[in-house]
Design a protein around this motif. Structure first.
Motif, PDB file in Angstrom:
ATOM      1  N   HIS A 169      19.876  23.462  23.471  1.00  0.00           N
ATOM      2  CA  HIS A 169      18.850  23.197  22.458  1.00  0.00           C
ATOM      3  C   HIS A 169      18.957  21.774  21.925  1.00  0.00           C
ATOM      4  CE1 HIS A 169      18.445  27.797  21.517  1.00  0.00           C
ATOM      5  NE2 HIS A 169      17.896  27.457  22.673  1.00  0.00           N
ATOM      6  N   ALA A 170      20.200  21.305  21.690  1.00  0.00           N
ATOM      7  CA  ALA A 170      20.372  19.939  21.199  1.00  0.00           C
ATOM      8  C   ALA A 170      19.914  18.919  22.236  1.00  0.00           C
ATOM      9  CB  ALA A 170      21.830  19.699  20.826  1.00  0.00           C
ATOM     10  N   ARG A 182      22.776  16.845  16.032  1.00  0.00           N
ATOM     11  CA  ARG A 182      24.189  16.880  16.387  1.00  0.00           C
ATOM     12  C   ARG A 182      24.624  18.345  16.459  1.00  0.00           C
ATOM     13  NH1 ARG A 182      22.627  12.600  16.841  1.00  0.00           N
ATOM     14  NH2 ARG A 182      23.551  10.586  16.289  1.00  0.00           N
ATOM     15  N   ILE A 183      25.655  18.616  17.199  1.00  0.00           N
ATOM     16  CA  ILE A 183      26.147  19.984  17.341  1.00  0.00           C
ATOM     17  C   ILE A 183      27.580  20.043  16.849  1.00  0.00           C
ATOM     18  CG2 ILE A 183      24.644  20.476  19.302  1.00  0.00           C
ATOM     19  CD1 ILE A 183      27.032  20.117  21.123  1.00  0.00           C
ATOM     20  N   HIS A 184      28.001  21.255  16.482  1.00  0.00           N
ATOM     21  CA  HIS A 184      29.386  21.489  16.090  1.00  0.00           C
ATOM     22  C   HIS A 184      30.149  21.996  17.315  1.00  0.00           C
ATOM     23  CE1 HIS A 184      32.822  22.421  13.631  1.00  0.00           C
ATOM     24  NE2 HIS A 184      32.840  23.655  14.095  1.00  0.00           N
ATOM     25  N   PRO A 185      31.003  21.181  17.912  1.00  0.00           N
ATOM     26  CA  PRO A 185      31.687  21.605  19.139  1.00  0.00           C
ATOM     27  C   PRO A 185      32.490  22.877  18.908  1.00  0.00           C
ATOM     28  CG  PRO A 185      31.974  19.252  18.763  1.00  0.00           C
ATOM     29  CD  PRO A 185      31.363  19.819  17.510  1.00  0.00           C
ATOM     30  N   SER A 186      32.317  23.842  19.794  1.00  0.00           N
ATOM     31  CA  SER A 186      33.030  25.111  19.693  1.00  0.00           C
ATOM     32  C   SER A 186      33.145  25.702  21.091  1.00  0.00           C
ATOM     33  CB  SER A 186      32.284  26.076  18.755  1.00  0.00           C
ATOM     34  OG  SER A 186      30.974  26.334  19.239  1.00  0.00           O
ATOM     35  N   ALA A 192      33.873  22.470  24.285  1.00  0.00           N
ATOM     36  CA  ALA A 192      34.080  21.656  23.085  1.00  0.00           C
ATOM     37  C   ALA A 192      34.080  20.173  23.438  1.00  0.00           C
ATOM     38  CB  ALA A 192      35.389  22.058  22.404  1.00  0.00           C
ATOM     39  N   GLU A 193      34.736  19.819  24.546  1.00  0.00           N
ATOM     40  CA  GLU A 193      34.722  18.423  24.976  1.00  0.00           C
ATOM     41  C   GLU A 193      33.306  17.970  25.339  1.00  0.00           C
ATOM     42  OE1 GLU A 193      37.471  18.213  28.169  1.00  0.00           O
ATOM     43  OE2 GLU A 193      39.261  18.319  26.875  1.00  0.00           O
ATOM     44  N   ALA A 194      32.543  18.863  25.964  1.00  0.00           N
ATOM     45  CA  ALA A 194      31.145  18.524  26.257  1.00  0.00           C
ATOM     46  C   ALA A 194      30.356  18.299  24.970  1.00  0.00           C
ATOM     47  CB  ALA A 194      30.500  19.631  27.094  1.00  0.00           C
ATOM     48  N   ARG A 200      28.769  11.854  20.903  1.00  0.00           N
ATOM     49  CA  ARG A 200      28.976  10.420  21.134  1.00  0.00           C
ATOM     50  C   ARG A 200      27.787   9.804  21.855  1.00  0.00           C
ATOM     51  NH1 ARG A 200      34.298  12.169  22.404  1.00  0.00           N
ATOM     52  NH2 ARG A 200      33.823  12.041  24.624  1.00  0.00           N
ATOM     53  N   MET A 201      27.231  10.534  22.808  1.00  0.00           N
ATOM     54  CA  MET A 201      26.065  10.017  23.515  1.00  0.00           C
ATOM     55  C   MET A 201      24.884   9.834  22.560  1.00  0.00           C
ATOM     56  SD  MET A 201      23.713  11.910  26.367  1.00  0.00           S
ATOM     57  CE  MET A 201      23.102  12.943  25.035  1.00  0.00           C
ATOM     58  N   ALA A 202      24.669  10.821  21.676  1.00  0.00           N
ATOM     59  CA  ALA A 202      23.574  10.709  20.717  1.00  0.00           C
ATOM     60  C   ALA A 202      23.789   9.533  19.771  1.00  0.00           C
ATOM     61  CB  ALA A 202      23.440  12.013  19.934  1.00  0.00           C
ATOM     62  N   ASP A 203      25.043   9.322  19.351  1.00  0.00           N
ATOM     63  CA  ASP A 203      25.328   8.171  18.486  1.00  0.00           C
ATOM     64  C   ASP A 203      25.049   6.866  19.212  1.00  0.00           C
ATOM     65  OD1 ASP A 203      26.094   9.864  16.464  1.00  0.00           O
ATOM     66  OD2 ASP A 203      28.228   9.797  16.964  1.00  0.00           O
ATOM     67  N   ARG A 204      25.432   6.810  20.484  1.00  0.00           N
ATOM     68  CA  ARG A 204      25.159   5.591  21.256  1.00  0.00           C
ATOM     69  C   ARG A 204      23.667   5.370  21.424  1.00  0.00           C
ATOM     70  NH1 ARG A 204      29.074   3.452  24.566  1.00  0.00           N
ATOM     71  NH2 ARG A 204      27.455   1.922  25.044  1.00  0.00           N
TER      72      ARG A 204
END
Length: 470
Positions: A169-170, A182-186, A192-194, A200-204
């Motif tokens: 969805h994100a 943004r998503i909350h990694p879980s 979680a690493e994905a 980080r990709m969205a921030d870039r």
């Protein structure tokens, strides 16, 4: 996923429990045959001990049903064929023969050269006693393992599926243009690493988009310098009025040409302002990922750009002075960026102060810093804090000139300040790090200084001693 887990668990448990069940069945069979051997041994012992007929009958009776003693040469009342019974009597080792309903164990007993055969029958019921119970227990274990595995995997898979769904969805939201998602990694470590990688990709992407728009605005603002020169030169031309007076054809063409030049400059300035204000046009060329790095000579940049601005100052009768640009002063900022910052500030001076207003450009270095100051004798700026904000201006412009200078100064580890100049107008000071300044010594005060003194006893501070002169 639950079906796959159940099938996988069932196959694994079957692969483990089927051999175990077969081994339990064999153990039960061996136990039943061992009991038949014990009963046969009791009767064979009585025969070998030379017991009379009553003793042998008592031993047979004590052994229980299914045990028959065949005297030498007799084959009656046997569950096996006569030839098998005769063959067993000729041998010395016990023999097991499969018959309908069970297994017969024949054990020969030789006394005084004559061989008797003890026949012990073990039914299928005795052989399989306890086997069905064991299979039911193993089946219950298998079902318990399957149910437990399905529950555990379902709980784990539910979190993983939720993490994947949130990531999808994100990603779809970012693809649709919403860069604030943004998503909350879980979930599992890989998911979680994905999730962290997605954030980080969205921030870039946000940073790249912002940098792209600022780059468009800054490049457009740099066009202001030649446009300002063209506008001022156009204003210095003769009048372009063709309605008052009588003019020759050549004069009319000349005045119309002047009018077209002025109109073209106004139109071009309007287009540049529109490009700066919106910053929505795509960048025509790819921008390098890393900014230009290296050293530049601030004094050389000032001398070079003042060659250009001095000609324009002469046309407008502006008095100017350049101070401190004789010696080499290296600063850690690219030459193009420093020149663009100086042009942006000087362009504001020429654009927003009346013709004939004096200005001064000075360079100084002290305590590891280089100060590039541009002062003017104009009306000044009423709200310096607002003017330092990107996109803010009190003159109706885009307000990016000071921001270009600020970004160049920050790239060199410095800053930009705005105050009232001694000449009466605005004073813009770009503070840049001095590339040739020696590294600063660590302070001897505080925790670091105390630890250093404690490591070197010779440098410890000695207590003051009172003298008579004190």
């Amino acid at each position: 996923m639950a079906c796959v887990t159940a099938a996988t668990t069932a196959v694994a448990t079957l692969a483990f429990l089927v051999p175990l069940g077969w081994e339990l069945r064999t153990n039960h069979r061996d136990g039943a045959m061992a009991e038949a051997e014990r009963r046969s041994a009791a009767v064979a012992g009585a025969v070998a001990a030379g017991a009379g007929r009553k003793g042998v009958d008592a031993a047979v009776k004590a052994a229980g049903g299914g045990v028959v003693l065949h005297a030498p040469g007799t084959t009656q009342n046997s569950r096996v064929p006569a030839e098998d019974l005769v063959a067993a009597g000729r041998g010395t080792a016990p023999t097991e023969i499969e018959v309908d309903g069970g297994v017969v164990r024949l054990q020969p007993v030789t006394v005084g050269g004559k061989t008797s055969v003890v026949e012990a029958f073990v039914s299928d019921t005795e052989l399989a006693e306890g086997t069905a119970r064991d299979w039911w227990i193993l089946l219950g274990i298998m079902l318990g393992l399957i149910i437990g595995a399905v529950i555990v995997v379902d709980r784990l898979a539910r979190g993983a599926v939720a993490s994947v769904r949130n990531l999808v969805h994100a990603a779809m939201a970012v693809g649709g243009g919403d860069l604030g998602v943004r998503i909350h990694p879980s979930g599992p470590r890989e998911l979680a690493e994905a999730g962290y990688a997605f954030n980080r990709m969205a921030d870039r992407l946000v940073t790249s988009r912002t940098s792209e728009r600022e780059l468009v605005a800054d490049l457009s603002h740099r066009l202001r310098t030649p446009l300002t020169v063209l506008r001022l030169d156009a204003e210095a031309l003769d009048p372009d009025d063709t309605h008052i007076g009588e003019f020759s054809a050549a004069e009319l063409d000349r005045r119309r040409g002047i009018r077209r030049i002025r109109q073209a400059i106004v139109t071009l300035e309007g287009e540049v302002d529109q490009l700066i204000n919106t910053t929505r046009a795509a960048v025509a060329a790819q921008v390098a990922d890393a900014p230009e790095e290296g050293l530049s000579d601030a004094a050389e940049v000032v001398r070079d750009r003042m060659v250009f601005w001095s000609a324009l100052a002469g046309d407008q009768n502006r008095q100017y002075r350049v101070v401190g640009a004789q010696l080499r002063i290296p600063v850690p900022v690219a030459r193009a960026e420093l020149a663009a910052a100086l042009d942006a500030v000087l362009g504001n001076v020429f654009r927003y102060t009346p013709q004939g207003t004096a200005f001064e450009v000075s360079l100084s270095r002290r305590d590891g810093w280089v100060a590039l100051r541009i002062d003017d004798a104009g009306p000044g700026i009423d709200d310096p804090e607002k003017a330092m904000q990107r996109g803010q201006s009190e003159q109706g412009s885009t307000g990016l000139g000071l921001d270009i200078a600020r970004r160049a100064a920050q790239a060199a580890g410095g800053s930009v300040s705005l105050a009232r100049a001694a000449m009466g107008g605005a004073s813009v000071v770009m503070l840049l790090a001095d590339a040739e300044a020696p590294p600063k010594q660590a302070s001897r005060f505080g925790l670091v200084g105390r630890l250093a003194r404690e490591r070197d006893p010779g440098k410890r501070k000695r207590p003051l001693q009172r003298t008579d002169d004190a």
